[in-house]
Design an enzyme around this catalytic site. Sequence first.
Site, PDB file in Angstrom:
ATOM      1  N   GLU A 176      72.917  88.249  75.038  1.00 15.97           N
ATOM      2  CA  GLU A 176      71.884  87.144  74.976  1.00 15.97           C
ATOM      3  C   GLU A 176      71.220  88.157  73.669  1.00 15.97           C
ATOM      4  OE1 GLU A 176      72.573  87.031  77.751  1.00 15.97           O
ATOM      5  OE2 GLU A 176      72.320  84.831  78.424  1.00 15.97           O
ATOM      6  N   GLU A 217      74.132  82.923  84.360  1.00 16.57           N
ATOM      7  CA  GLU A 217      73.157  82.503  84.808  1.00 16.57           C
ATOM      8  C   GLU A 217      73.492  81.184  85.852  1.00 16.57           C
ATOM      9  OE1 GLU A 217      71.117  82.549  81.153  1.00 16.57           O
ATOM     10  OE2 GLU A 217      69.936  83.829  81.837  1.00 16.57           O
TER      11      GLU A 217
HETATM   12  N1  3HC Z   1      78.193  78.884  71.894  1.00 16.40           N
HETATM   13  C1  3HC Z   1      78.706  77.866  70.772  1.00 16.40           C
HETATM   14  N2  3HC Z   1      80.097  78.842  70.601  1.00 16.40           N
HETATM   15  C2  3HC Z   1      80.509  79.383  70.908  1.00 16.40           C
HETATM   16  C3  3HC Z   1      79.857  80.497  72.079  1.00 16.40           C
HETATM   17  C4  3HC Z   1      78.138  79.679  72.617  1.00 16.40           C
HETATM   18  N3  3HC Z   1      77.995  80.605  73.580  1.00 16.40           N
HETATM   19  N4  3HC Z   1      80.561  81.432  71.581  1.00 16.40           N
HETATM   20  C5  3HC Z   1      81.911  81.237  71.622  1.00 16.40           C
HETATM   21  N5  3HC Z   1      81.222  80.539  70.006  1.00 16.40           N
HETATM   22  C6  3HC Z   1      82.724  79.608  69.753  1.00 16.40           C
HETATM   23  C7  3HC Z   1      82.766  80.339  68.372  1.00 16.40           C
HETATM   24  O1  3HC Z   1      81.613  80.226  67.681  1.00 16.40           O
HETATM   25  C8  3HC Z   1      84.319  80.728  67.898  1.00 16.40           C
HETATM   26  O2  3HC Z   1      83.989  79.244  67.003  1.00 16.40           O
HETATM   27  P1  3HC Z   1      85.554  78.722  66.016  1.00 16.40           P
HETATM   28  O3  3HC Z   1      86.570  79.037  66.950  1.00 16.40           O
HETATM   29  O4  3HC Z   1      84.665  77.986  65.620  1.00 16.40           O
HETATM   30  O5  3HC Z   1      84.625  79.939  65.534  1.00 16.40           O
HETATM   31  C9  3HC Z   1      85.071  79.898  69.194  1.00 16.40           C
HETATM   32  O6  3HC Z   1      83.780  79.722  69.797  1.00 16.40           O
HETATM   33  C10 3HC Z   1      85.639  81.637  69.626  1.00 16.40           C
HETATM   34  O7  3HC Z   1      85.032  82.660  69.990  1.00 16.40           O
HETATM   35  P2  3HC Z   1      85.728  84.066  69.519  1.00 16.40           P
HETATM   36  O8  3HC Z   1      86.651  83.669  67.539  1.00 16.40           O
HETATM   37  O9  3HC Z   1      84.415  84.965  69.203  1.00 16.40           O
HETATM   38  O10 3HC Z   1      86.559  83.982  70.475  1.00 16.40           O
HETATM   39  P3  3HC Z   1      86.998  84.986  71.371  1.00 16.40           P
HETATM   40  O11 3HC Z   1      88.084  85.076  72.077  1.00 16.40           O
HETATM   41  O12 3HC Z   1      87.081  86.288  70.695  1.00 16.40           O
HETATM   42  O13 3HC Z   1      85.261  85.190  72.627  1.00 16.40           O
HETATM   43  C11 3HC Z   1      83.471  85.262  72.957  1.00 16.40           C
HETATM   44  C12 3HC Z   1      85.056  85.007  72.950  1.00 16.40           C
HETATM   45  C13 3HC Z   1      83.860  86.424  74.363  1.00 16.40           C
HETATM   46  C14 3HC Z   1      83.458  84.179  74.627  1.00 16.40           C
HETATM   47  C15 3HC Z   1      82.617  85.313  72.089  1.00 16.40           C
HETATM   48  O14 3HC Z   1      83.009  84.486  71.469  1.00 16.40           O
HETATM   49  C16 3HC Z   1      81.443  85.501  72.810  1.00 16.40           C
HETATM   50  O15 3HC Z   1      80.707  86.820  72.556  1.00 16.40           O
HETATM   51  N6  3HC Z   1      80.695  85.057  72.649  1.00 16.40           N
HETATM   52  C17 3HC Z   1      78.887  85.064  72.978  1.00 16.40           C
HETATM   53  C18 3HC Z   1      78.920  85.094  74.185  1.00 16.40           C
HETATM   54  C19 3HC Z   1      77.287  84.820  74.265  1.00 16.40           C
HETATM   55  O16 3HC Z   1      76.163  85.701  73.537  1.00 16.40           O
HETATM   56  N7  3HC Z   1      76.865  83.899  74.999  1.00 16.40           N
HETATM   57  C20 3HC Z   1      75.420  83.106  75.092  1.00 16.40           C
HETATM   58  C21 3HC Z   1      74.429  83.199  74.871  1.00 16.40           C
HETATM   59  S1  3HC Z   1      73.350  82.460  74.788  1.00 16.40           S
HETATM   60  C22 3HC Z   1      72.632  81.983  76.374  1.00 16.40           C
HETATM   61  O17 3HC Z   1      73.629  82.358  77.190  1.00 16.40           O
HETATM   62  C23 3HC Z   1      71.377  81.744  76.450  1.00 16.40           C
HETATM   63  C24 3HC Z   1      70.557  81.864  78.360  1.00 16.40           C
HETATM   64  O18 3HC Z   1      70.283  82.453  78.348  1.00 16.40           O
HETATM   65  C25 3HC Z   1      69.813  80.415  78.123  1.00 16.40           C
END
Ligand code: 3HC
Length: 694
Positions: free
Chosen positions: A125, A105
Amino acid sequence: MAVDYAVRDGIAVITLDNPPVNGLGHSTRLGIVEGIERARDDASVSAVVITGAGRAFSGGADITEFNTPKATQEPTLHTVIKAVEGSAKPIVAAIHSVAMGGGLELALGAHYRVATPGAQIALPEVKLGILPGAGGTQRLPRAVGLETALNMIVSGTPVLSEKLAGTALFDRMAEGDLLDEAVKFAKQVGAQDGPHPKVRDSAIEHPNAEGFIQFARNSVATIAKAFPAPHKCIDAIEAGVKNGFDRGLAFERECFLALVQTPESRALRHAFFGERAAGKIADVPSSTPVRKIARVGVIGAGMMGGGIAMNFVNAGLPVTLLETKQDALERGVATIRKNFEAQAKKGKLTTEKVEERMALLKPTLSYDDLAEADLIIEAVFEELGVKEHVFRKLDEVAKPGAILASNTSTLDLNAIAAFTKRPEDVVGMHFFSPANVMKLLEVVRGEKTAKDVLATVMQVAKQIKKTAVVSGVCDGFIGNRMIEQYVRQALFMLDEGALPAQIDRAIEKFGFAMGPFRMSDLAGNDIGWAIRKRRYQEQPELHYSRIADRLCEAGRFGQKTGGGWYDYQAGERNALPSKLVDDMIVAHSKELGIGRRKISDDEIVERLVFSLVNEGAKILDEGIASKASDIDMVYLTGYGFPLYRGGPMLYADTVGLYNVERAMRKYAARPNGDAWAPAKRVTELAAQGKGFNG
Ligand code: 3HC
């Protein structure tokens, strides 16, 4: 500092630097706005590049801030994106690796975007029970088109950047160094007169937007089931299509704020972090060295052993598969081939892949062939004498340092380890059937299991795409120990007045994939019978309903015998209520002198779920599981607990432990109440007004 600012060749470079994935937490947001202001005030700067350090452009909003004051503390992501979009000096987003959620975004708010190929682009999300809340539902359809955007937003699935290369999302794909190319591009656009393009100003073009949105709505209705977020995603996109950008944005915001408060979103976020937390073991730091696993041995080519072997060949690891008899070995290998070919028929595998995987399988009748294996998993008959034979033999043939794993589900792992002269190399790997499908893997830590063995097994679990949860040694480990209490309650309720179909219906309505009686008919009622017979010997003080024994004495073992708690027509899996069994249940109550009463669905759900909670709390008290979220992960991935409720322990938190404890005391005072003395942890947390998850 979560953001780095530098000027390079007349271009301000703002680098998000908030490991692990440049989450847009408060300090990062603050840093971006400050960077834009510095660039604005620096006359030598003509344009700005925003990029991310390390392994991501940005993984989006910082999920750990949700429902905390920081989430709404200014500058919010809205304010940041407004500052980006409103900047008079053009802003170029330089995207690599991951641009997800708020990260995408933010990039959509920029005037231009440059990306490397292979970057994962997503608005995920919906997987957290929310919708993109910083303009994603409004800007993405304008950048990549309505259909692509709607699919991405409703599914949350990442798309590789090169697949979106022809759209307005990317102005160019970087062929060499991303930052070099982005700076070069920024210089070029910085030299041009403004105003610079804004995604919000583009139209959403579609020949029949209304028809497409209706079609999407119908499709989502069947897959979204209990989750509100996918519907809201469509509503927000539609609002933008019909009412324009600003009104669409306001509606999106409204939906976001409502969804983030829902129990479904809390459950999904809990599962997201629970999955990652399960991989962390307090006294086994992530720096623990791991052993190299290049070849795996599996002992037993039955249904379990075969399924286990499939996991490893799927991950490209060669497997030596051992059986004692030639015909059993051939049968096992043939079943594996059949399973792969069935996947190929469904289009999930190519025929080459089937052959590739089969070629990784080395069937053998000789223990000597296990000498090369780095990890050996036994999946033989569940009896200590049989395991003893296997582990003594393994001790002779396995190379030094090989990990020796048992797939036992009920036996004492410490006793198994003691059959060898290397108990530190022994660990439990409890797979769930069908082992090639089920995500759960209970990793059983024996008294002497070495830390590097645990670290290695957790890493291997990731490689074979399992959710691994560590359990200490106890009867049934985490999952089966808890399910026993659940089944005990289900059987007591039959004695007291319920029938199998009512109990199954009530708990399935709560969201379980399958009620206890349908499940038991599928697994085989003789399995529970064997366990109860052992219990009657070992723990005569434990009180059980005998109705399930009566059923087994009548030869009704479930689907495999054509009848169990239900009747089954030949070759069918449909559970039909059985008059014979229902009469048997009523007669059993009479024999016990119990006056049958109507049991409400609420009581059924409470007794089944709270029995899991109480046993789960005891498991925490005893240190068998180290955190409540581990228990939830076991139930979400191995026992069909409804994902939108987040697992038994989170569900208890949602109900409130004060209420849970009160219910437990109520049931403790009734007949069959011996299981209901609340665990220490339940009482303590309830008194402190806390939950299992804080
Ligand atoms: N916020 C906080 N921590 C996050 C995060 C986030 N958005 N995304 C990942 N992390 C953290 C994980 O908890 C993990 O922490 P740890 O090492 O302490 O356990 C670390 O980052 C690494 O994550 P993964 O083990 O999943 O690592 P990968 O490399 O396999 O994957 C990723 C990375 C593809 C970014 C995956 O973590 C993922 O899918 N994350 C979620 C992304 C997401 O859902 N984003 C949307 C957030 S909501 C949002 O943006 C709202 C907005 O629209 C207003």
